[in-house]
Design an enzyme around this catalytic site. Structure first.
Site, PDB file in Angstrom:
ATOM      1  CG  HIS A   1     -11.055  -5.914   6.869  1.00  0.00           C
ATOM      2  ND1 HIS A   1      -9.906  -6.594   7.691  1.00  0.00           N
ATOM      3  CD2 HIS A   1     -10.367  -6.263   5.698  1.00  0.00           C
ATOM      4  CE1 HIS A   1      -9.184  -7.219   7.401  1.00  0.00           C
ATOM      5  NE2 HIS A   1      -9.273  -7.271   6.160  1.00  0.00           N
TER       6      HIS A   1
ATOM      7  CD  GLU B   1      -1.755  -2.270   1.261  1.00  0.00           C
ATOM      8  OE1 GLU B   1      -0.741  -2.669   2.016  1.00  0.00           O
ATOM      9  OE2 GLU B   1      -2.780  -3.300   1.184  1.00  0.00           O
TER      10      GLU B   1
HETATM   11  C1  LIG Z   1      -2.465  -4.268   4.471  1.00  0.00           C
HETATM   12  C2  LIG Z   1      -3.710  -5.390   3.532  1.00  0.00           C
HETATM   13  N1  LIG Z   1      -3.681  -5.168   2.305  1.00  0.00           N
HETATM   14  C3  LIG Z   1      -4.668  -6.066   1.797  1.00  0.00           C
HETATM   15  C4  LIG Z   1      -5.495  -6.805   2.353  1.00  0.00           C
HETATM   16  C5  LIG Z   1      -6.529  -7.641   1.625  1.00  0.00           C
HETATM   17  N2  LIG Z   1      -6.033  -9.112   1.409  1.00  0.00           N
HETATM   18  C6  LIG Z   1      -6.492  -9.791   2.659  1.00  0.00           C
HETATM   19  S1  LIG Z   1      -5.772 -11.444   2.347  1.00  0.00           S
HETATM   20  C7  LIG Z   1      -5.008 -10.700   0.842  1.00  0.00           C
HETATM   21  C8  LIG Z   1      -4.192 -11.795  -0.062  1.00  0.00           C
HETATM   22  C9  LIG Z   1      -2.999 -12.094   1.012  1.00  0.00           C
HETATM   23  O1  LIG Z   1      -2.247 -12.955   0.149  1.00  0.00           O
HETATM   24  P1  LIG Z   1      -1.177 -14.009   0.880  1.00  0.00           P
HETATM   25  O2  LIG Z   1      -0.316 -13.201   1.725  1.00  0.00           O
HETATM   26  O3  LIG Z   1      -0.432 -14.790  -0.156  1.00  0.00           O
HETATM   27  O4  LIG Z   1      -2.119 -14.703   2.040  1.00  0.00           O
HETATM   28  P2  LIG Z   1      -3.015 -16.077   1.322  1.00  0.00           P
HETATM   29  O5  LIG Z   1      -4.320 -15.149   1.521  1.00  0.00           O
HETATM   30  O6  LIG Z   1      -2.560 -16.475   0.068  1.00  0.00           O
HETATM   31  O7  LIG Z   1      -3.105 -16.940   2.290  1.00  0.00           O
HETATM   32  C10 LIG Z   1      -5.230  -9.608   0.559  1.00  0.00           C
HETATM   33  C11 LIG Z   1      -4.733  -8.581  -0.604  1.00  0.00           C
HETATM   34  C12 LIG Z   1      -5.466  -6.729   3.758  1.00  0.00           C
HETATM   35  N3  LIG Z   1      -6.072  -7.510   4.711  1.00  0.00           N
HETATM   36  N4  LIG Z   1      -4.336  -6.130   4.290  1.00  0.00           N
END
Ligand SMILES: Cc1ncc(C[n+]2csc(CCOP(=O)(O)OP(=O)(O)O)c2C)c(N)n1
Ligand SMILES: Cc1ncc(C[n+]2csc(CCOP(=O)(O)OP(=O)(O)O)c2C)c(N)n1
Ligand SMILES: [Mg+2]
Ligand SMILES: [Mg+2]
Lengths: 336, 338, 338, 336
Positions: free
Chosen positions: A137, A68
């Protein structure tokens, strides 16, 4: 609204209206690019960008890594050098990671450089509670950005305004922050076809009234309107003002209303203390409209706690229609 | 002699853990699977509002990583954290109760799926902020070092999180201060819809360990033994005061990112390929092959897990909601100044 | 034949740049040195309030890095940015005027030392936030790529900045998107009082380039030719559409971090060792050795620089202050909506 | 102040008072650690930590890399697991990089976890303008944090309070954010020896008066006191309240004063819109003290611009004594 009957009016959801604005912008201005997490093939966490990537390709609708601060900074740098980015935070809460670039860079660089540059940047913040996504959120942080000179901060409450204010933001040479309420995304309403803009810095009187003024923002506008209807049946004629812009705030519209009604309720979802309603109240209390006030200025804001997960608790910590009714009835007591 | 040779060639986990421990590990893997299926089912039945992130397919990573931890050791988890909770000995009833927003839940219904924690077991909690747990894990490791507790912290995070600035700052500080923390990246190929190829300028995330002069290793995250071998070494290193490590578990989530996911960024083929590499099937086969469990005992474990989850859901469903008037409780510590 | 051989063995800069260009480079190095000395002197005389960060000792890095840029190319700079401004062809009078807070300054007195910028020359500005310029540089490179301008962006940052999350996120995005940007780390051994050894878990910062699959190279940042050789290659790579690079210029600031620095974190010996490796002396010697300038001509350049600075200071001192009633001008673009 | 004569009172600077508090804490509680950029051998950018590293070593007085987000997060994690960190931001402006950890983690984790943990964390924020360091080193962002439930937000204005509030913050099990004004660091004043605490959440009446109430914060308290002296000579008797705590705000002290004087000026250095004075004003306007108000509530806040570099401009954009005098004289017109 014009003279057409309701059925003739084209209806879009708030999300569709925003998408239509972005579509128009992408089609008409090569400099416009969309940036954000999962706004491409996923269509955005709230399906606001939808299928735009199919129409404009991944160079114009860019999925960013989960970065971000950096992503926002890239948007600032791009805006400084010829592009017009529309940057989507997946949830407004994550903007906490990007405050540096928003506040220390985007908002200030024009001033710090003595006016030699501008930052034509639009940022979109899906905001607010009601989705059961809990404390990280569900925040409403428009007051933080409303405190920052150099930014303009919008809170459209209708599909029509969501489109018109986004297009106005794109015409604006300065950084414009748009808080979109997640619960509104599915709300339908009339949205004019084609290009139009809704002015930045102008509140809208959603319902004229003479007994008291309700200044509301975003989602709360709809709750205020519902309350006003009930109040009308009780003989209390509430004027409902949709603030629409937190910064710059439309002093004149609010003060004129208070001069007329002598009573003010501010309704906002953000935490009450130091939330948007604090400024509305203080703006009135320092103005000549003060002399027209017949009663204390009531604020209904979010409770002094993070947003809880349990749905009943979640509802309990932000103002609801009965809260507005109570406040309005109390206020109106002396009046009617 | 032949027997001993076979023993020596057995996978690390078989050589290292007692039959009881291995059986318990498989039990937990079943519990995670059944928990997630129960969660999904409850969602469909409208018992859960909000969102949820299921870890079906990633069970070996969660359980394997925690094998050498005690309750004194800490973990920080993610939005996809149910597996980590179970691995760290959470109570399934309290987990479901939290999921259902009940007063009997781990967070008394305030947190929900994304905030389940159990400090009493060293689980510092899931996190709704991608990357949010990384510096917190480093802080826990700092406490352990300063207070001399000997505790190790495992920091779970996803491939998507590795592009957050918090990742960089956290790994750097942990390395500079030689802290007892193990960074476990669960690389399931996607951060939401965005593949590592489109988001991450390095092939394996473990390669980034070199930027912090710490060991980095990539393992098959669906292979329980491979996970334990890599993470145990890192935990031992941390416990010996030699500093942090990065372990990357290559794995896959069978389900979409969350309930709103239309899976448009990956193919059905890819999903089914990975489903064929079911970590629970692999673990069951391993334990059967090494005569630690019979097939019937495996089936018994699964059945038992199904029952535990059923009970947990019943407990949760029957639990009371929080009282509205308590909505603003626990913002501050009661009785504290002001 | 012998002559050609000598030519081939000459340092890169001598082989690459015309005598005029090299002379101009030395001229700029002198200007930077004299600017900083003039700034220091003005500070002592009370002409400047606030703080300042002098780059004396780092002149080769600033000038060498910008050798192959045109005014269409961009730079982002840092709190220690005077040298970068001069290298990117800033007007010295406007720089001093800004320093003195005057209406004739680059920022009309609103910005001061930490915000001098000259967009007309591609200088997007110094930055008061350590690491603040990194993503902005990536954004400028994104514009160049999307708009097809062919421009390259050089992003200057310090060794201290390399531990900011912004560093990580920026290098990653630049690499994923193959953007025309060159990250130039001016490693002067300290971020304020904190040495890289105490803050940075890697020996050379250029090693971190591998975490982004981009080339990384460490050079003697006090050797003008070495700097140009490394940065020119990176700029050429960027211009050819091959993506970003990281160049680390090892250098040293002779002065304290800012005026409040008591230099308690480094030894006098260390400072004088580095003063013996004066980049301007080295560059002068190089040009004299290669008969590009005579010693007298070098002295002439220095004298000329002294005079330019004197004039710049006079211009600045004689310039008007901003009008108080204009304090809130230029927050927003005039005539814009609202 | 007690009955001792001025010369008998021990004087320390504000910075020394803070250092003394940290010294006491480090000596008496092994769990206390200081963290921040250049707080060790450098002594801190403003020499607040000074020589503490020599006394307590680098394990207790830790220089962090330049990693505000990570550093703050490490402090949160450490506080969750047994340490009591005092984290110094080198300038409060850089907290924009750490809002995620401060707001989404430190402030909320207790609530999100249903009360099963607490975060005994103290953060120190050198704040405010007046040093010629321009827009990115001069902000007053206490209103952002004041908007966040879960945090406590302090603004001590005297050396005595700076020490006492820091010690109180260390006793507090929840995260406490202390905004210290950079210009105050060198201000001297009486500081009691040894251990004592100054209550969190209690405003201080610095000067009782009957004609009007001036509620001021931080540096502005001193400007308000200077103004009050001049006003007194003109026969205007101003009550000066030092707010001291932004969150939780001391409603009772402010309201009691307004009930008495009927006139209120809020003076604060942060940007006027949505700054601390907005909340003070709104808090009064919604209370029963509203009925005692004889005039609009005046707010003197920072101008709606970033802090400029030029020293005269810099002064012009934050309230000064003459601004307070003007406002007070205007207000008092009807009164005396
Ligand atoms: C700072 C932040 N940015 C975006 C999100 C929205 N979001 C939640 S999970 C996710 C994907 C995360 O990917 P990863 O770290 O690979 O974990 P996975 O979901 O694959 O287990 C996103 C973009 C968030 N919760 N927090
Ligand atoms: C985000 C941020 N953190 C801290 C500071 C305070 N600060 C200014 S310069 C500096 C040191 C920077 O070190 P480095 O990047 O190596 O640059 P150098 O000063 O050595 O040129 C610090 C800590 C700042 N301006 N911004
Ligand atoms: Mg992933
Ligand atoms: Mg440095």
């Amino acid at each position: 609204m014009n003279a057409m009957t309701k059925t003739e009016l084209r209806e879009l959801s708030y999300a569709e209206a925003i998408r239509e604005a972005m579509d128009i912008a992408l089609a008409s201005d090569e400099r416009v690019v969309l940036m954000g997490e999962d706004i491409g093939v996923y269509g955005g966490a709230f399906q606001v960008t939808g299928d735009l990537v199919e129409k404009y390709g991944t160079d114009r609708v860019m999925d960013t890594p989960i970065s971000e601060l950096g992503g926002a900074g890239v948007a600032v740098g791009a805006a400084l050098t010829g592009l017009k980015p529309i940057f989507e935070f997946q949830f407004s809460d994550f903007a906490a990671l990007a405050m540096e670039q928003i506040v220390n860079q985007a908002a200030k660089v024009r001033y710090m450089l003595g006016g030699s540059v501008s930052v034509p940047l639009v940022m979109r913040f899906p905001a607010g509670s009601g989705t059961g996504a809990a404390a990280q959120h569900s925040q409403s942080i428009e007051a933080w950005l409303g405190h920052v000179p150099g930014l303009k901060v919008l809170q459209p409450s209708t599909p029509e305004d969501a489109k018109g204010m986004l297009l106005a933001a794109l015409e604006d040479p300065d950084p414009v922050m748009i808080f979109e309420h997640k619960i509104l995304y599915k709300m339908k309403g009339h949205v004019p076809e084609g290009y139009y803009t809704t002015p930045i810095g102008k509140a809208a009187i959603r319902r004229p009234g003479k007994d008291l003024t309700i200044v509301a923002t975003s989602m709360m506008v709809h709750k205020a309107m519902a309350a006003a209807e009930t109040l009308a049946a009780e003989g209390i004629d509430a004027e409902v003002i949709d603030l629409r812009t937190v910064r710059p705030m439309d002093r004149e519209t609010v003060l004129a209303s208070v001069r007329k009604t002598g009573r003010l309720v501010c309704v906002y979802e953000g935490v009450k203390t130091l939330g948007v309603g604090a400024e509305v109240s203080a703006m009135v209390a320092e103005s000549d409209a003060f002399d027209f006030l017949d009663a204390p200025i009531v604020r209904l804001g979010g409770a002094e706690c993070p947003i809880p997960y349990n749905p009943e608790l979640e509802k309990a910590v932000v103002p609801q229609v009965p809260d507005i009714l109570d406040a309005a009835r109390n206020l109106a007591k002396g009046r009617i | 002699m032949a027997d001993t040779l076979v023993e020596t060639n057995a996978p690390y986990a078989i050589r290292t853990y007692s039959p009881e421990q291995l059986k318990d590990a498989l039990r937990k893997m079943f519990l995670i699977r059944k928990f997630e299926e129960g969660a999904e089912d409850s969602y469909m039945r409208g018992l859960i509002h909000g969102t949820m992130h299921l870890s079906i397919g990633q069970e070996a990573s969660a359980v394997g990583s925690c094998m050498s931890l005690t309750d004194a050791d800490k973990i920080t988890s993610t939005h996809r954290g149910h597996g980590h909770c179970v691995a760290k000995n959470a109570d399934l009833g309290k987990m479901f109760a939290e999921f259902f927003g009940k007063e009997t839940g781990y967070c008394k219904g305030r947190g929900g799926s994304m905030h389940i924690a159990d400090p009493s077991k060293g689980n510092l909690g899931a996190n709704g902020i991608v990357g949010g747990g990384l510096p917190i894990a480093v802080g826990a490791a700092l406490s352990a070092k300063r207070l001399g507790t000997g505790a190790v912290t495992i920091c779970f995070f996803g491939d998507g999180a590795n592009n957050e600035g918090a990742f960089h700052e956290s790994l750097n500080m942990a390395a500079v201060w030689k802290l007892p923390v193990v960074f476990v990246c669960e690389n399931n190929k996607y951060g939401m819809s965005t593949s590592t190829a489109r988001s991450t300028a390095v092939k394996n995330i473990a390669e980034r360990a070199a930027a912090y002069s710490m060991p980095g290793v990539t393992v098959d995250g669906n292979d329980f033994s491979a996970v334990t071998e890599a993470v145990d070494a890192a935990v031992a290193r941390a416990r010996a005061g030699e500093g942090p490590s990065l372990v990357e578990n290559l794995t896959y989530r069978w389900r979409g990112h969350s309930k709103s996911d239309r899976n448009r960024y990956r193919t059905k083929e890819e999903i089914s390929e990975w489903m064929e590499r079911d970590p629970i099937v692999a673990m069951s086969n391993l334990l059967v092959a090494h005569k630690i469990l019979s097939e019937a005992e495996v089936a018994g474990l699964e059945e038992q897990a199904t029952q535990v989850i059923k009970d947990a859901i019943e407990f949760a469903a029957a639990s009371p909601d929080p009282r509205i008037e308590d909505a603003t409780r626990d913002v501050y510590t009661e009785g504290a100044a002001a």
